[in-house]
Design a protein around this motif. Sequence first.
Motif, PDB file in Angstrom:
ATOM      1  N   ALA B   2      40.264  34.406  52.383  1.00 43.63           N
ATOM      2  CA  ALA B   2      39.875  34.960  51.084  1.00 43.63           C
ATOM      3  C   ALA B   2      41.065  35.064  50.144  1.00 43.63           C
ATOM      4  O   ALA B   2      40.933  34.906  48.938  1.00 43.63           O
ATOM      5  CB  ALA B   2      39.238  36.334  51.273  1.00 43.63           C
ATOM      6  N   ALA B   5      41.705  31.997  47.762  1.00 44.29           N
ATOM      7  CA  ALA B   5      40.958  31.951  46.496  1.00 44.29           C
ATOM      8  C   ALA B   5      41.644  32.820  45.445  1.00 44.29           C
ATOM      9  O   ALA B   5      41.774  32.438  44.280  1.00 44.29           O
ATOM     10  CB  ALA B   5      39.525  32.417  46.712  1.00 44.29           C
ATOM     11  N   GLY B  16      39.874  29.606  41.895  1.00 42.95           N
ATOM     12  CA  GLY B  16      39.336  30.297  43.069  1.00 42.95           C
ATOM     13  C   GLY B  16      37.820  30.317  43.023  1.00 42.95           C
ATOM     14  O   GLY B  16      37.135  30.117  44.040  1.00 42.95           O
ATOM     15  N   ASN B  20      34.925  28.762  45.452  1.00 38.21           N
ATOM     16  CA  ASN B  20      33.740  29.507  45.899  1.00 38.21           C
ATOM     17  C   ASN B  20      32.454  28.847  45.422  1.00 38.21           C
ATOM     18  O   ASN B  20      31.381  29.418  45.575  1.00 38.21           O
ATOM     19  CB  ASN B  20      33.777  30.940  45.358  1.00 38.21           C
ATOM     20  CG  ASN B  20      34.972  31.704  45.884  1.00 38.21           C
ATOM     21  OD1 ASN B  20      35.563  31.304  46.873  1.00 38.21           O
ATOM     22  ND2 ASN B  20      35.307  32.795  45.224  1.00 38.21           N
ATOM     23  N   TYR B 118      38.596  36.875  45.111  1.00 35.86           N
ATOM     24  CA  TYR B 118      38.814  37.456  46.437  1.00 35.86           C
ATOM     25  C   TYR B 118      37.526  38.038  47.002  1.00 35.86           C
ATOM     26  O   TYR B 118      37.123  37.732  48.131  1.00 35.86           O
ATOM     27  CB  TYR B 118      39.894  38.529  46.325  1.00 35.86           C
ATOM     28  CG  TYR B 118      40.265  39.169  47.626  1.00 35.86           C
ATOM     29  CD1 TYR B 118      41.052  38.501  48.548  1.00 35.86           C
ATOM     30  CD2 TYR B 118      39.820  40.455  47.940  1.00 35.86           C
ATOM     31  CE1 TYR B 118      41.392  39.089  49.749  1.00 35.86           C
ATOM     32  CE2 TYR B 118      40.158  41.049  49.131  1.00 35.86           C
ATOM     33  CZ  TYR B 118      40.954  40.364  50.038  1.00 35.86           C
ATOM     34  OH  TYR B 118      41.273  40.944  51.223  1.00 35.86           O
ATOM     35  N   ARG B 121      34.806  35.401  47.770  1.00 37.93           N
ATOM     36  CA  ARG B 121      35.189  34.624  48.953  1.00 37.93           C
ATOM     37  C   ARG B 121      34.854  35.422  50.209  1.00 37.93           C
ATOM     38  O   ARG B 121      34.309  34.886  51.174  1.00 37.93           O
ATOM     39  CB  ARG B 121      36.689  34.330  48.882  1.00 37.93           C
ATOM     40  CG  ARG B 121      37.158  33.297  49.887  1.00 37.93           C
ATOM     41  CD  ARG B 121      36.783  31.917  49.427  1.00 37.93           C
ATOM     42  NE  ARG B 121      36.783  30.964  50.523  1.00 37.93           N
ATOM     43  CZ  ARG B 121      36.075  29.840  50.527  1.00 37.93           C
ATOM     44  NH1 ARG B 121      35.309  29.529  49.500  1.00 37.93           N
ATOM     45  NH2 ARG B 121      36.137  29.012  51.533  1.00 37.93           N
ATOM     46  N   SER B 129      25.854  36.248  49.559  1.00 38.71           N
ATOM     47  CA  SER B 129      26.392  35.708  48.324  1.00 38.71           C
ATOM     48  C   SER B 129      25.471  36.068  47.169  1.00 38.71           C
ATOM     49  O   SER B 129      24.288  36.345  47.345  1.00 38.71           O
ATOM     50  CB  SER B 129      26.550  34.196  48.421  1.00 38.71           C
ATOM     51  OG  SER B 129      25.273  33.607  48.462  1.00 38.71           O
TER      52      SER B 129
END
Lengths: 293, 442
Positions: B2, B5, B16, B20, B118, B121, B129
Amino acid sequence: MKKVKRFFHPRRFFPWLGVHINLVVMAIIVLYPVLWLVGAALSPIRGTPGAVTQDTFGIIPIPRAFTLDNFTRLFTDHNYGTWYRNSLIIATITLVGTIIVHTFMGFVFARLQFRGRKTGLLSIMVLQMFPSFLAMVAIYSIFLTFGWLDNIYALAFLYIGGGIPGTMWLMRGYMLNIPKSLDEAAYMDGASKMQVFTKVIFPLSKPIITFIGFGAFMGPWMDYIFPRLLLRSSHNHTIAIGLFNISNPTDGAYDITAFTAGALIIAIPFGIIFFAFQKYFALGAAAGANKGE
Amino acid sequence: MAILAAIMSAVIWGSGQFLNKQYIKGLFFFAIQMLMVGIELYTGSLALILGHVPPHPRNAGMFIRGIWGVITLGEIPRESSAVLVYDHSTMLMLSGLIAIAILLAFAVFWQWCIRDAYKTRKKLISGESETTRTYVKRLLNDSFEYIAIAPGLAFVVLFSFVPIFFAFLTAFTNYNNQNIPPRHLVEWVGFDTFRTVITSEIWGNTLIGVGLWTVIWAFVSTLLAFGVGFIQAVFINSKLVRWPKLWRGLYILPWAIPSLVSLLLFRNFFVTNGVINQLLMDMNIISSPITFFGSVGWSRAALFIINTWLGFAGPMVLITGVMTTLNPETYEAASIDGASAFQQFRKLTLPTIFAAISPLLIMGIAGAFNNFGIVFFVTGGGPMNARYMMAGHTDLLITWVYRLTLDHRMYNFASVMSTFIFIVVASVSGWNLTRTRAFREE
């Protein structure tokens, strides 16, 4: 009969007399300058304040003859119309801008939780303690850099921005006292934050908004410092600059009776508004008392 | 993983988010970074990169030039009009501060971008998600606060933060009538000006003298206004007075008149050929006019009188308001217990009023420290004091600072004084604040 007897009893009469002597003396002190202003505005004498006083001598300063010359002279010898128009434009823009920008600020800081809230409140509070016009040189430079000097609209924006640190506290203090359950009920019914603001908080905050709006409108009329600093050409002069010049004994345009006439034109509407909105003033003062929440 | 990203987004904003697979969000952040770079290039750096101008921070865009300007305050003075390339120190400082403020706004987006990369990710790795669409929806509702205060914030930054910061920083420079840019450069001098003010005799004398008078003024003028307001409130509300509302309506007249009008009027009352002298002569109290503004005592007395005239109505109304909240039953109980009217007043009325108005009294005193208008419009600070540095006998700190700034261009000294005023006002207000909070928690 009994009442009269009691009234003239020395133990009641002397305190009554004392209190009323005080009240009358105080009334004369309070009223004399106001009446002098009116008397001088109508007086045909053109000269020093002393000469005008001699003409209007008496407890009630009434001139021996009346004239409206002083009022017409404002428009013929001085540029009262221009001053008035400029002040009106500046004050109106300041009023509208202040109500929009400041109520949003007050609402967000009073009702919503967000990151940076504490920092924001703290820095605004600290800013408020720094006498803002001590930053005059910087404000002058900013206006110079952006080419805003001698522009009445830019001055209005300065008033909108400069007022935020002060009024935000009043606004927020008032809104904090509106019951939270009202917002919660509205959110339950699916209202967005914007709707809560326009439908719930804004209508309930009308008293404080009136108070702040009045201040925002009145301030620019009577501010001398910033117009003097930022507006140079005489067609951009405001009422405050104009009145200052014609009331200044060392100025070439010194004309005390015209000043009193010009002051009267401004003071009468402001006085009427003041008495009409008197309860809002008491309220504003009370809100100010709690502003250190 | 993470963290990768986050690092990517820290360098190239939005990269980043691309990692993702959130392309729209990524583009958004990238556009903001491009905006920042674009401003820098457009305002100068492009010419520098293309070699049109010599390589120097002076020729860079607003951000690089701004930071360089604040640090160095310029390198080339304009000693004559023949010098075409020169640095204007105070303009550099000002545009630097504005550039820094704008950079800080970009920094908010930057940290948001990194944080978002962050967090998303992490969520991706753990399987949960959120689509960009729901994210935008949530964001719009969450960011209402920021959108709503953005205009206000911009105003505050431009018209309060930047100027006040500039004024504060001026205290640490040698910006005064000896160093007016662009002819001369302004330099950082640290605490030198503070040292001068404290060690030099005339500056020290003036600071102490004017400061002392400011303190006396703040206390006496506020107490006079509150005292007169208090007496009138008590009298008007006493049972002896028939029409209290009439008297009160009369007495708030000074409050209703714009104070600028009153102050300009009162100046004409106290001038030598003014109203007061004429009245006194007509009443045969004096034979020749008094020059009020030529004498220290009279000037100060005039200020106190005018301030009381202007300021007693507010406290009077407030105290009347407090007196109407007094509970009549308490008084009945007191008279049954044999308390005289005076005792009731002293033991019941006074403490209640005092508790209610003391925070306002303190705010009033703090406000009177900076009561600029009355001194500026009525006496103008005069009569002048030869032992003072550019100050008069009735000058308050704030009018002295104004005079230093606009009449004498002693900007650095004015800023040092402003800082002193700020410290005093801030500590009084801070103390008042903790007091009221403690008061509330009780």
